[in-house]
Design a protein around this motif. Structure first.
Motif, PDB file in Angstrom:
ATOM      1  N   HIS A  46      -7.615   1.590   4.074  1.00 32.57           N
ATOM      2  CA  HIS A  46      -6.350   2.331   4.182  1.00 32.57           C
ATOM      3  C   HIS A  46      -6.537   3.609   4.996  1.00 32.57           C
ATOM      4  O   HIS A  46      -5.648   4.013   5.745  1.00 32.57           O
ATOM      5  CB  HIS A  46      -5.829   2.661   2.785  1.00 32.57           C
ATOM      6  CG  HIS A  46      -4.431   3.200   2.782  1.00 32.57           C
ATOM      7  ND1 HIS A  46      -3.388   2.582   3.426  1.00 32.57           N
ATOM      8  CD2 HIS A  46      -3.907   4.320   2.201  1.00 32.57           C
ATOM      9  CE1 HIS A  46      -2.278   3.283   3.256  1.00 32.57           C
ATOM     10  NE2 HIS A  46      -2.568   4.342   2.523  1.00 32.57           N
ATOM     11  N   LEU A  81       0.813  -1.214   0.000  1.00 37.64           N
ATOM     12  CA  LEU A  81       0.000   0.000   0.000  1.00 37.64           C
ATOM     13  C   LEU A  81       0.848   1.265   0.000  1.00 37.64           C
ATOM     14  O   LEU A  81       0.414   2.309  -0.497  1.00 37.64           O
ATOM     15  CB  LEU A  81      -0.943  -0.005   1.203  1.00 37.64           C
ATOM     16  CG  LEU A  81      -2.090  -1.011   1.143  1.00 37.64           C
ATOM     17  CD1 LEU A  81      -2.831  -1.060   2.466  1.00 37.64           C
ATOM     18  CD2 LEU A  81      -3.043  -0.688   0.011  1.00 37.64           C
ATOM     19  N   ASP A  82       2.061   1.197   0.546  1.00 40.41           N
ATOM     20  CA  ASP A  82       2.928   2.370   0.538  1.00 40.41           C
ATOM     21  C   ASP A  82       3.373   2.728  -0.882  1.00 40.41           C
ATOM     22  O   ASP A  82       3.582   3.901  -1.201  1.00 40.41           O
ATOM     23  CB  ASP A  82       4.159   2.133   1.412  1.00 40.41           C
ATOM     24  CG  ASP A  82       3.830   2.139   2.902  1.00 40.41           C
ATOM     25  OD1 ASP A  82       2.767   2.686   3.263  1.00 40.41           O
ATOM     26  OD2 ASP A  82       4.624   1.597   3.684  1.00 40.41           O
ATOM     27  N   PRO A 109      -4.049   3.246   8.626  1.00 39.38           N
ATOM     28  CA  PRO A 109      -2.912   3.651   7.791  1.00 39.38           C
ATOM     29  C   PRO A 109      -1.594   2.979   8.159  1.00 39.38           C
ATOM     30  O   PRO A 109      -0.661   2.965   7.354  1.00 39.38           O
ATOM     31  CB  PRO A 109      -2.852   5.171   8.009  1.00 39.38           C
ATOM     32  CG  PRO A 109      -3.543   5.409   9.310  1.00 39.38           C
ATOM     33  CD  PRO A 109      -4.620   4.370   9.386  1.00 39.38           C
ATOM     34  N   ASN A 115       0.416  -1.635   5.969  1.00 33.22           N
ATOM     35  CA  ASN A 115       0.910  -1.258   4.651  1.00 33.22           C
ATOM     36  C   ASN A 115       1.045  -2.402   3.660  1.00 33.22           C
ATOM     37  O   ASN A 115       1.486  -2.191   2.531  1.00 33.22           O
ATOM     38  CB  ASN A 115       2.257  -0.533   4.778  1.00 33.22           C
ATOM     39  CG  ASN A 115       3.293  -1.343   5.545  1.00 33.22           C
ATOM     40  OD1 ASN A 115       3.108  -2.529   5.791  1.00 33.22           O
ATOM     41  ND2 ASN A 115       4.369  -0.686   5.935  1.00 33.22           N
ATOM     42  N   ARG A 116       0.654  -3.617   4.062  1.00 35.17           N
ATOM     43  CA  ARG A 116       0.721  -4.746   3.136  1.00 35.17           C
ATOM     44  C   ARG A 116      -0.540  -5.601   3.271  1.00 35.17           C
ATOM     45  O   ARG A 116      -0.982  -5.879   4.382  1.00 35.17           O
ATOM     46  CB  ARG A 116       1.960  -5.601   3.395  1.00 35.17           C
ATOM     47  CG  ARG A 116       3.275  -4.926   3.027  1.00 35.17           C
ATOM     48  CD  ARG A 116       4.463  -5.705   3.527  1.00 35.17           C
ATOM     49  NE  ARG A 116       4.522  -5.711   4.991  1.00 35.17           N
ATOM     50  CZ  ARG A 116       5.467  -6.339   5.693  1.00 35.17           C
ATOM     51  NH1 ARG A 116       6.413  -7.014   5.068  1.00 35.17           N
ATOM     52  NH2 ARG A 116       5.460  -6.301   7.018  1.00 35.17           N
ATOM     53  N   LEU A 122      -2.480   5.363  -5.447  1.00 33.97           N
ATOM     54  CA  LEU A 122      -3.858   5.414  -4.977  1.00 33.97           C
ATOM     55  C   LEU A 122      -4.760   6.192  -5.918  1.00 33.97           C
ATOM     56  O   LEU A 122      -5.947   5.872  -6.057  1.00 33.97           O
ATOM     57  CB  LEU A 122      -3.906   6.023  -3.571  1.00 33.97           C
ATOM     58  CG  LEU A 122      -3.134   5.247  -2.486  1.00 33.97           C
ATOM     59  CD1 LEU A 122      -3.290   5.936  -1.138  1.00 33.97           C
ATOM     60  CD2 LEU A 122      -3.605   3.802  -2.402  1.00 33.97           C
ATOM     61  N   LEU A 149     -10.530  -1.440  -0.089  1.00 31.07           N
ATOM     62  CA  LEU A 149      -9.128  -1.097   0.120  1.00 31.07           C
ATOM     63  C   LEU A 149      -8.962   0.375   0.488  1.00 31.07           C
ATOM     64  O   LEU A 149      -8.219   0.715   1.415  1.00 31.07           O
ATOM     65  CB  LEU A 149      -8.319  -1.405  -1.142  1.00 31.07           C
ATOM     66  CG  LEU A 149      -7.688  -2.787  -1.276  1.00 31.07           C
ATOM     67  CD1 LEU A 149      -7.108  -2.965  -2.670  1.00 31.07           C
ATOM     68  CD2 LEU A 149      -6.603  -2.978  -0.220  1.00 31.07           C
TER      69      LEU A 149
END
Length: 329
Positions: free
Chosen positions: A287, A148-149, A291, A294-295, A153, A283
């Motif tokens: 997120h 996710l980092d 936050p 991150n995975r 997005l 998702l």
């Protein structure tokens, strides 16, 4: 070698040492917290009242050298048991794995089971062991990870908006934790949709989902520290539930991982890109709620190219591959 059944309520070094051995094999992926590990021994992986589960450790001169976890469904698939074996990594190839398997088979037979299912990483020692012990390969799954980092997005939001244009007849609902009572019948219908998931040659029968089964699974999961984030699609005109996706976090682990839970679209509502809409919406919401995670890791059967394509379009990348094995006992 002496075998000792773990009493999860009593704790003790058998529990903590088996947890340490098991999590050594989970790395570099997400690791199971001791709280969740203990709950699974009490209630099984499903976390409900529909499974009988037990765990044993093997000791040599008082030291724990490994252990096994046996799970037996009691509502459906009552012909089988599943087993996970773990030998201390520094004690492999000394015959302990074979002794653990023999004991696990004995426990499965004691519960009237005729089939034993297990899994092993394609690159790990379990694959050669399963072959040597006469197991038959029955299914292959890969794990995929989304960072996710590193995710774009804005691209994912554009993708969601484009997919939503094909699903204008649907509205989304979302919540955290167990579903409210008025949603349980819908959740049972949606969970039954997971029976369409390909299972290869595994001798699995359909699971029968009821509101009571959903409630037991979710409430026991919450007590074990699982945080569940659910998004459901509903057909606006009829109010019918159409699809589901969930993300789950093991709160006791704190390692920054989330697990992609159930995802399905019921047959009458397929072909409208609802699966993509659901996953992307969940998702984005998740997120914002968590936050620090991150995975996201997900499992996909090799025989499910549609879901694999969705995940790869989102940005999931292959992490590793596992085989499921079965043995008539």
């Amino acid at each position: 070698m002496e075998f000792e059944q773990i009493d999860p309520a009593a704790g003790g070094d058998g529990l903590t040492r088996l947890h340490a051995i098991s999590t050594a094999y989970e790395k570099p992926g997400p690791t199971t917290s001791l709280r969740l590990f203990t709950a699974r021994i009490e209630d099984g992986y499903g976390g409900g009242s529909d499974e009988l589960a037990e765990a044993w450790v093997a000791r040599v001169d008082g030291e724990v050298v490994g252990g096994h976890f046996v799970q037996c469904p009691v509502m459906d698939n009552t012909h089988l048991a599943s087993a996970l074996l773990a030998v201390r990594p520094d004690l492999l190839r000394r015959g302990f794995g074979g002794a653990l398997l023999d004991h696990a088979i004995g426990r499965a037979r004691a519960h009237g089971r005729e089939l034993l299912i297990t899994e092993a990483s394609a690159d790990g020692p379990g694959t050669a062991f399963a072959k040597a012990r006469g197991f038959t390969p029955a299914s292959t799954e890969s794990r995929y990870v989304l960072d996710l980092d590193a995710a774009d997005l804005s691209r994912l939001e554009l993708m969601r908006a484009e997919a939503a244009a094909h699903a204008r007849d649907y509205t989304l609902e979302r919540w955290t934790g167990p579903a409210d009572a008025e949603l349980l019948d819908d959740m049972a219908l949606l969970m039954a949709g997971m029976n369409d998931e390909p299972v290869g040659d595994l001798d699995l029968r359909e699971r029968r989902w009821t509101a009571e089964r959903v409630r037991a699974m979710e409430e026991r999961g919450a007590r074990s520290g699982l945080q569940r984030y659910t998004t459901v699609a509903r057909h606006t005109a009829t109010g019918e539930p159409a699809g589901l996706t969930q993300l789950v976090v093991d709160a006791g682990s704190g390692d920054g991982w989330a697990l992609q839970g159930a995802t399905c679209v019921l047959r009458p509502h397929r072909g409208r890109r609802l699966g993509l809409v659901l996953k992307l919406a969940n998702l984005a919401w998740f997120h914002g709620c968590a936050p620090s995670v991150n995975r996201v890791i997900t499992w996909n059967a090799a025989g499910n190219p549609h879901m694999i394509a969705i995940n790869e379009a989102i940005g999931f990348r292959t992490f590793d591959t596992w085989h499921q094995w079965q043995l008539a006992i």
